[in-house]
Design a protein around this motif. Structure first.
Motif, PDB file in Angstrom:
ATOM      1  N   THR A  15     -11.370   4.359   7.302  1.00 35.08           N
ATOM      2  CA  THR A  15     -10.556   3.205   6.944  1.00 35.08           C
ATOM      3  C   THR A  15     -10.836   2.015   7.845  1.00 35.08           C
ATOM      4  OG1 THR A  15      -8.830   4.747   6.209  1.00 35.08           O
ATOM      5  CG2 THR A  15      -8.210   2.449   6.483  1.00 35.08           C
ATOM      6  N   THR A  60       1.122   2.539   5.594  1.00 35.90           N
ATOM      7  CA  THR A  60       0.697   1.185   5.936  1.00 35.90           C
ATOM      8  C   THR A  60       1.926   0.287   6.101  1.00 35.90           C
ATOM      9  OG1 THR A  60       0.593  -0.020   3.824  1.00 35.90           O
ATOM     10  CG2 THR A  60      -1.154   1.582   4.263  1.00 35.90           C
ATOM     11  N   TRP A  61       1.683  -0.880   6.612  1.00 32.65           N
ATOM     12  CA  TRP A  61       2.694  -1.933   6.680  1.00 32.65           C
ATOM     13  C   TRP A  61       2.509  -2.865   5.482  1.00 32.65           C
ATOM     14  CZ3 TRP A  61       2.994  -4.036  12.410  1.00 32.65           C
ATOM     15  CH2 TRP A  61       3.428  -2.998  13.243  1.00 32.65           C
ATOM     16  N   MET A  64      -0.833  -4.752   4.479  1.00 35.20           N
ATOM     17  CA  MET A  64      -1.923  -4.207   3.676  1.00 35.20           C
ATOM     18  C   MET A  64      -2.034  -4.921   2.329  1.00 35.20           C
ATOM     19  SD  MET A  64      -4.491  -2.199   3.561  1.00 35.20           S
ATOM     20  CE  MET A  64      -4.249  -1.167   5.014  1.00 35.20           C
ATOM     21  N   GLY A 171       5.091  -1.682   1.963  1.00 38.32           N
ATOM     22  CA  GLY A 171       3.721  -1.268   2.222  1.00 38.32           C
ATOM     23  C   GLY A 171       3.427  -0.079   1.327  1.00 38.32           C
ATOM     24  N   LEU A 367      -2.992   1.433  11.374  1.00 42.53           N
ATOM     25  CA  LEU A 367      -3.677   0.609  10.377  1.00 42.53           C
ATOM     26  C   LEU A 367      -3.329  -0.869  10.538  1.00 42.53           C
ATOM     27  CD1 LEU A 367      -3.645   2.674   7.048  1.00 42.53           C
ATOM     28  CD2 LEU A 367      -5.568   2.138   8.527  1.00 42.53           C
ATOM     29  N   ALA A 368      -2.105  -1.155  10.967  1.00 42.75           N
ATOM     30  CA  ALA A 368      -1.729  -2.561  11.195  1.00 42.75           C
ATOM     31  C   ALA A 368      -2.571  -3.167  12.310  1.00 42.75           C
ATOM     32  CB  ALA A 368      -0.249  -2.651  11.540  1.00 42.75           C
ATOM     33  N   GLU A 371      -5.987  -3.898  10.919  1.00 40.55           N
ATOM     34  CA  GLU A 371      -5.965  -5.136  10.139  1.00 40.55           C
ATOM     35  C   GLU A 371      -5.952  -6.360  11.040  1.00 40.55           C
ATOM     36  OE1 GLU A 371      -3.453  -4.796   6.270  1.00 40.55           O
ATOM     37  OE2 GLU A 371      -2.517  -3.477   7.740  1.00 40.55           O
TER      38      GLU A 371
END
Length: 528
Positions: A15, A60-61, A64, A171, A367-368, A371
């Motif tokens: 990812t 996710t937040w 995404m 999210g 994941l945030a 990003e």
């Protein structure tokens, strides 16, 4: 030194690698979603052919949605191909205490940290006005509709709502392996990213210490101007090659192990939770994430406080014997080295994702942070090597600020707990394990509610409202204001009533999470 940065090599897929590739390509190589005739950057991603995805990062937040919009993936396609569902926040169960929770309405022992900011937050901070009613209504219920809507299992939007738009902020929960595959396909077919399936076995340097090229088993030497380390926990470039110091956070956040399993629903039409469920245990906590076809469940724990056998028993007690018999996978053991490298950018190499650092997935910050890192790199891409040091210093400073806030915010969940039945929880509440920055804030928050002025850097990952949701969800006591202007009190009371009306309206009109996901597969969302 003044030659343009044009050749970017990403080492590692997953990812982190593919999000980075997609954001870089969308920022520099496309115009209104179409690939430029002469792209600015030559982006190559090298991925080992035999490293399976970890598959834990399934939450996710809301950010995404912006990421997917930017790189040009349809929300309907994303939901269908990634077995995704809607996530409106995280519900914390039994975190306050083992049984009931004093200082909370009805002694409730669960609370929601929703994604939506408090109602009318741009006009007024409702927290000081809620304090007078804290024995009657929870903070999240008073200022947000998502507490009640997630308890009812409702979705954040309807099928007529356009892609990526919403009634309530959201999210996703997703299948991480399928998400990586979708990103790879989109980046290579639509965004012009070059893909090499090969093993990186060596690194070649310039005389100034910059990476000149990486050596691959089949492809030989692959040269670049800027290298992005997305090699996961191996941290091949930043950690192994540059030996960038690693700052362990195990003395603050103890969890260093996880057991994960995938289990099917008991029935095909079983409800799908629209928030992550986080349930406190004797030596850690259990995540419970609902996808359309299965649930992902796992126990995050400290190996110094529980053996693998004890952790497995706790996990099996949670999911039940019948669910375990139906499990789609065996229980997998994952090891966590909680902490982060002192810098994420060294010479002409920047690490993104677990190659830079990793911490327990309590608030799904991994994941945030990917990003943020990828977006920052794309927006501040050095025009040449001469300007790289200035930008690297700026990015490293912000990176450290983000990590320090993440650690403080996660630790907050443990510090506020009244659980003291096991050494794990007692150790978490020892002053020696609490960062000084958090201790001083906690002392201050006894007298004033958290506000944006408490955060000393721009664009924090966790706004002041997040601290309010956790503090008051856990029953934290802040002194009531001694002087309130009548006009502001009236405004606050009006906003509380308006939030109640909005909650009632949405509860009567929104579909369940599963109902909406079924309709997405059948009709898709409208596009603008």
């Amino acid at each position: 030194m003044h030659q343009a940065i044009s050749n970017i090599i990403i080492v590692g897929g997953g990812t982190a690698g593919w999000i980075t590739a997609g954001i870089l390509a969308a920022e520099h190589n496309t115009d209104n979603g179409k690939l430029l005739t002469t792209p600015k950057l030559n982006i190559t991603l090298i991925e080992s052919p035999d490293i399976p995805p970890i598959g834990v990062g399934e939450g996710t937040w809301p950010s995404m949605r912006n990421t997917l919009t930017k790189i040009g993936i349809s929300e309907t396609q994303f939901i269908i191909e990634c077995d995704a569902s809607f996530k409106q926040g995280s519900r914390f169960i039994n975190w306050h205490s083992e049984l009931s929770a004093p200082h909370t309405p009805n002694n409730a022992n669960d609370y929601l940290h929703p994604f939506s900011l408090p109602f009318a937050h741009q006009e007024i901070d409702l927290a000081p006005f809620w304090l007078a009613h804290q024995e009657e209504v929870s903070f999240a219920l008073a200022v947000s509709s998502q507490d009640q809507l997630t308890q009812l299992g409702l979705a954040p939007k309807s099928i007529s709502t356009p892609e990526y738009h919403f009634h309530n902020n959201y999210g996703y929960h997703l299948d991480a392996g399928k998400f990586s595959q979708l990103l790879m396909k989109h980046c290579t077919e639509k965004l012009g990213v070059n893909y090499i399936s090969d093993h990186v076995v060596g690194i070649n340097e310039h005389t100034n210490g910059d990476i000149k090229s990486v050596q691959c088993t089949q492809s030989g030497s692959v040269s670049g101007d800027l290298f992005v380390d997305c090699s996961g926990l191996k941290s091949l470039l930043l950690g192994k090659h540059y030996q960038e110091p690693f700052l362990s956070q195990k003395s603050v956040l103890f969890n260093d192990s996880a057991l994960a399993i995938q289990i099917p629903y008991p029935e095909e039409n079983s409800p799908i939770a629209s928030c992550t469920l986080s349930t406190a245990q004797e030596s850690g906590w259990i995540w419970d994430i609902g996808l359309p076809t299965r649930k992902g469940v796992g126990y995050v724990y400290s190996s110094e406080h529980a053996s693998d056998q004890e952790a497995e028993k706790a996990l099996l007690d949670y999911i039940g014997k019948d669910a375990y018999k139906r499990a789609k996978t065996e229980i997998r053991k994952l090891e966590i080295a909680p902490g982060y490298h002192q810098k994420c950018w060294r010479n002409n190499c920047i690490a993104i994702g677990m190659a830079a650092g990793f911490i327990e997935p309590l608030e799904a910050s991994a994941l945030a942070l990917v990003e943020w890192s990828a977006t920052t790199l794309a927006q501040q891409l050095p025009p040449n090597r001469a300007s790289m040091e200035l930008i690297a210093t700026r990015v490293n400073n912000r990176y450290v600020q983000h990590w320090q806030q993440i650690i403080d915010f996660l630790k907050l969940h443990y510090v506020l707990s009244s659980r003291n039945n096991t050494p794990y929880w007692r150790d978490h509440q020892q002053t020696s394990s609490i960062p000084d920055s958090l201790q001083s804030q906690l002392e201050f928050w006894h007298y004033q509610v958290p506000c944006s002025q408490d955060i000393d850097h721009k664009d924090p990952l966790f706004p002041a409202a997040s601290f309010q949701y956790v503090l008051y969800g856990m029953g934290f006591q802040t002194q009531k204001p001694t002087c309130i202007k009548p006009s502001m009190l009236q405004q606050a009371q009006t906003m509380f009533v308006e939030n109640q009306k909005r909650t009632r309206s949405l509860s009567q009109t929104l579909p369940s999470n599963r109902e909406l996901l079924d309709k997405v597969k059948q009709f898709g969302f409208p596009t603008l």
